[in-house]
Design an enzyme around this catalytic site. Structure first.
Site, PDB file in Angstrom:
ATOM      1  N   CYS A 182      -8.491  -5.492   4.632  1.00  0.00           N
ATOM      2  CA  CYS A 182      -7.618  -6.793   4.868  1.00  0.00           C
ATOM      3  C   CYS A 182      -7.676  -7.617   5.332  1.00  0.00           C
ATOM      4  O   CYS A 182      -6.978  -9.315   5.839  1.00  0.00           O
ATOM      5  CB  CYS A 182      -6.506  -5.958   5.098  1.00  0.00           C
ATOM      6  N   CYS A 199      -3.296   0.017   9.411  1.00  0.00           N
ATOM      7  CA  CYS A 199      -3.911  -1.008  11.086  1.00  0.00           C
ATOM      8  C   CYS A 199      -2.753   0.117  11.923  1.00  0.00           C
ATOM      9  O   CYS A 199      -3.146  -0.114  13.111  1.00  0.00           O
ATOM     10  CB  CYS A 199      -2.339  -1.284  10.876  1.00  0.00           C
TER      11      CYS A 199
END
Lengths: 137, 213
Positions: free
Chosen positions: A37, A107
Site C-alpha cells: 500500500c 497496519c
C-alpha cells in the site's frame, strides 16, 4: 469502509508526531514499510539509560488513516514502559484498541514491526557504546 | 498443452484448438492465453512473433467473417476476438505477462512484509515522502530534491527490469515444475518491489506536473 471513532481521533489528532535526534545514543529509530500500500512508518524512542524506561516516542507515517492511527497509538503505548515491556506489545492490542477491520490488520503489524525495529536499533547502539571491558566481561 | 475436445458441429474427436480439422467450423475458444495464441509457455516472449500472431488471428477470427455462419460460430468468434485482445494486451507487456503466469501458477500477488524491502530503499522512500509533503505545503525549495529522487527511482526501475529479464530467461530454461516455481517466487518479489517504486514515481510525477500546470 468507515473508520472507527478511535482511528479518526488518532488520524485527526495524531499524538507524538515528529522526530528525535537519530544520532543520540539513547534514541532508537525504526523505519518500516508496507510496499503493497506504499506505507512507510518511522518510529523513534528515547530511553533512559539508567532505568531502561522509554521516556519519549515520536512517529511520522506516510500512509492510510489506519497506519497513522496505529503508529500514533503505538507511541502512546510505549511511553512509560521499559524496553523489555515494550517488546511484549502485540499488534492484536492495537487491532482491539482501534477496532481495525481485517483488511487493515497489516497496519497494526507494521506498527509492531516499527516498535521492534526501534528497540533493536536502540539495543545495537547501547551495545556499541558499551566499553570494551564490559563487553568482554 | 492443446485442448482435446470433440467438434461441437460434426463430432470429430480431438477437433483442434481453433477450427475443427475435419469440418473447419470455429471451436469454443480456450481462455488460456498461451494455448490460445499457440505460443510456448515462456516468460520471454518475442514481441515481433507475438504481434504477427495477433494480426493473423485477428483477421481469422474477426466477427465480420462470421456474419453468414451459424449462431454458434458467431458467438465463438466474438468470444475468441475478445480473448485475443486480452491475450495480446497482457502478453506484450512484460510485467502484465509475468503477473498472468504467476496467477495461473497459483501465486498470490500483493502480500508482502517490510522485511522484503531493503533498508536503504525505505530511507529513500521516507525522504521522498517528506519532500512531497513539503511540496504540497507550498515549499518549492524541495523541487530539485524531488527531481533527483525521481531520476534515482527511474534508474532503479530500469535496473529491476533488467533483473526481471534475466529471471525470465532463467525461468524458461528450467525443465521441471519445482525449479520453475522457485524462479517464479523470485519474480514475484521483484515485481512487488517494482510496483512499490513505480507507484512512487507516478506520485512524484503527479505532484511535479500539477505544479507545472
Amino acid at each position: 469502509m468507515a473508520y472507527s471513532d478511535k482511528v479518526l481521533d488518532h488520524y485527526n489528532h495524531p499524538r507524538n508526531v515528529g522526530s528525535l535526534d537519530k544520532k543520540d545514543p539513547s534514541v532508537g529509530t525504526g523505519l518500516v514499510g508496507a510496499p503493497e500500500c506504499g506505507d512507510v512508518m518511522k518510529l523513534q524512542i528515547k530511553v533512559n539509560p539508567e532505568t531502561g524506561v522509554i521516556e519519549d516516542a515520536r512517529f511520522k507515517t506516510f500512509g492510510c488513516g489506519s497506519a497513522i492511527a496505529s503508529s500514533s497509538l503505538a507511541t502512546e503505548m510505549l511511553k512509560g514502559r521499559t524496553v523489555d515491556e515494550a517488546l511484549q506489545i502485540k499488534n492484536t492490542e492495537i487491532v482491539n484498541e482501534l477496532s481495525l477491520p481485517p483488511v487493515k490488520i497489516h497496519c497494526s503489524v507494521l506498527a509492531e514491526d516499527a516498535i521492534k525495529a526501534a528497540i533493536t536499533d536502540y539495543k545495537a547502539k547501547t551495545l556499541d557504546a558499551a566499553p570494551a571491558s564490559a563487553q568482554s566481561a | 498443452m492443446a485442448s482435446h475436445h470433440d467438434c461441437w458441429q460434426c463430432g470429430t474427436p480431438d477437433a483442434g484448438s481453433l477450427f475443427c480439422r475435419y469440418c473447419n467450423s470455429l471451436q469454443a475458444p480456450t481462455p488460456d492465453y498461451y494455448v490460445f495464441l499457440g505460443l510456448p509457455r515462456r516468460l520471454a516472449v518475442d514481441p515481433a512473433i507475438l504481434q504477427k500472431q495477433f494480426y493473423a488471428m485477428s483477421r481469422m477470427l474477426h466477427p465480420d467473417r462470421y456474419t453468414r455462419r451459424s449462431e454458434q460460430e458467431k458467438r465463438y468468434s466474438l468470444e475468441a476476438s475478445s480473448i485475443l485482445n486480452d491475450a495480446y494486451r497482457v502478453l506484450r507487456d512484460p510485467i502484465a505477462r509475468a503477473e498472468y503466469v504467476l496467477r495461473e501458477a497459483g501465486f498470490e500477488i500483493g502480500e508482502q512484509r517490510s522485511k522484503d524491502v531493503p533498508p536503504e530503499l525505505l530511507e529513500e522512500v521516507f525522504e521522498l515522502n517528506m519532500a512531497l509533503d513539503e511540496l504540497r505545503a507550498g515549499d518549492s525549495e524541495v523541487l530539485p530534491q524531488l527531481q533527483e529522487s525521481r531520476h534515482n527511482f527511474k534508474l532503479m526501475l530500469a535496473r529491476i527490469d533488467s533483473v526481471l529479464e534475466e529471471h525470465f530467461q532463467r525461468h524458461d530454461g528450467q525443465q521441471d515444475v519445482a525449479s520453475r516455481r522457485a524462479v517464479l517466487e523470485q519474480i514475484r518479489n521483484v515485481l512487488h518491489r517494482r510496483r512499490y517504486i513505480s507507484n512512487l514515481v507516478s506520485e512524484v510525477d503527479k505532484q511535479l506536473s500539477s505544479r507545472n500546470a
